[in-house]
Design a protein around this motif. Structure first.
Motif, PDB file in Angstrom:
ATOM      1  N   GLN A  39       1.065  -1.492   0.074  1.00 17.64           N
ATOM      2  CA  GLN A  39      -0.099  -0.046  -0.220  1.00 17.64           C
ATOM      3  C   GLN A  39       0.757   1.264   0.447  1.00 17.64           C
ATOM      4  OE1 GLN A  39      -2.665  -0.118   3.404  1.00 17.64           O
ATOM      5  NE2 GLN A  39      -3.598  -1.232   2.369  1.00 17.64           N
ATOM      6  N   GLY A  40       0.548   1.875  -0.507  1.00 19.92           N
ATOM      7  CA  GLY A  40       1.343   3.401  -0.746  1.00 19.92           C
ATOM      8  C   GLY A  40       2.531   3.380  -2.227  1.00 19.92           C
ATOM      9  N   GLN A  41       3.092   2.193  -2.244  1.00 21.00           N
ATOM     10  CA  GLN A  41       3.577   2.425  -3.247  1.00 21.00           C
ATOM     11  C   GLN A  41       3.661   3.045  -4.309  1.00 21.00           C
ATOM     12  OE1 GLN A  41       6.111  -2.243  -3.094  1.00 21.00           O
ATOM     13  NE2 GLN A  41       7.025  -1.756  -1.666  1.00 21.00           N
ATOM     14  N   LEU A  42       2.282   2.118  -5.008  1.00 16.22           N
ATOM     15  CA  LEU A  42       2.591   2.762  -6.476  1.00 16.22           C
ATOM     16  C   LEU A  42       2.482   4.052  -6.685  1.00 16.22           C
ATOM     17  CD1 LEU A  42       1.893   1.957  -9.526  1.00 16.22           C
ATOM     18  CD2 LEU A  42      -0.458   1.358  -8.491  1.00 16.22           C
ATOM     19  N   GLU A  43       1.746   4.949  -5.667  1.00 17.85           N
ATOM     20  CA  GLU A  43       1.341   6.359  -5.831  1.00 17.85           C
ATOM     21  C   GLU A  43       3.530   7.046  -5.771  1.00 17.85           C
ATOM     22  OE1 GLU A  43      -0.865   4.328  -3.861  1.00 17.85           O
ATOM     23  OE2 GLU A  43      -1.884   4.672  -5.134  1.00 17.85           O
ATOM     24  N   LYS A  44       3.922   6.121  -4.825  1.00 14.28           N
ATOM     25  CA  LYS A  44       5.012   7.199  -4.847  1.00 14.28           C
ATOM     26  C   LYS A  44       5.741   7.098  -5.831  1.00 14.28           C
ATOM     27  CE  LYS A  44       5.377   6.723   0.251  1.00 14.28           C
ATOM     28  NZ  LYS A  44       6.155   7.140   1.338  1.00 14.28           N
ATOM     29  N   LYS A  80       4.848   6.016  -8.712  1.00 14.79           N
ATOM     30  CA  LYS A  80       4.444   7.114  -9.402  1.00 14.79           C
ATOM     31  C   LYS A  80       4.783   8.710  -9.965  1.00 14.79           C
ATOM     32  CE  LYS A  80       0.534   4.003 -11.548  1.00 14.79           C
ATOM     33  NZ  LYS A  80      -0.414   4.541 -12.067  1.00 14.79           N
ATOM     34  N   THR A  81       5.656   9.118  -8.844  1.00 14.65           N
ATOM     35  CA  THR A  81       6.271  10.027  -8.917  1.00 14.65           C
ATOM     36  C   THR A  81       8.358   9.963  -9.335  1.00 14.65           C
ATOM     37  OG1 THR A  81       6.599   9.526  -6.689  1.00 14.65           O
ATOM     38  CG2 THR A  81       4.550  10.903  -7.087  1.00 14.65           C
ATOM     39  N   TRP A 121      10.818   6.198 -13.832  1.00 15.19           N
ATOM     40  CA  TRP A 121      10.412   4.801 -13.277  1.00 15.19           C
ATOM     41  C   TRP A 121      10.853   3.524 -14.068  1.00 15.19           C
ATOM     42  CZ3 TRP A 121       6.613   1.084 -12.679  1.00 15.19           C
ATOM     43  CH2 TRP A 121       5.763   1.143 -13.210  1.00 15.19           C
TER      44      TRP A 121
END
Length: 59
Positions: A30-35, A37-38, A42
């Motif tokens: 959880q939370g890794q995908l959003e980070k 993509k920044t 990547w």
């Protein structure tokens, strides 16, 4: 719309090495995908890391 052979439209090769046909898929925490993509570029960085990971663990 169909394309003729040797057409000039469509996707171009990405990077120096050709990409494989089958994608690799996994579920991030959880939370890794959003980070992820920044992070600029990547996907290419992840491909490079996979090369390192395989080299270290498969020899």
């Amino acid at each position: 719309m169909t394309f003729k052979k040797n057409h000039k439209q469509g996707a171009l090769p990405y990077g120096e090495k050709p990409l494989g046909i089958k994608p690799v898929s996994f579920k991030p925490r959880q939370g890794q995908l959003e980070k992820l993509k920044t992070v600029p570029n990547w996907q290419e960085l992840l491909r490079d890391y996979i090369d390192i990971l395989v080299e270290e663990h498969c020899d």
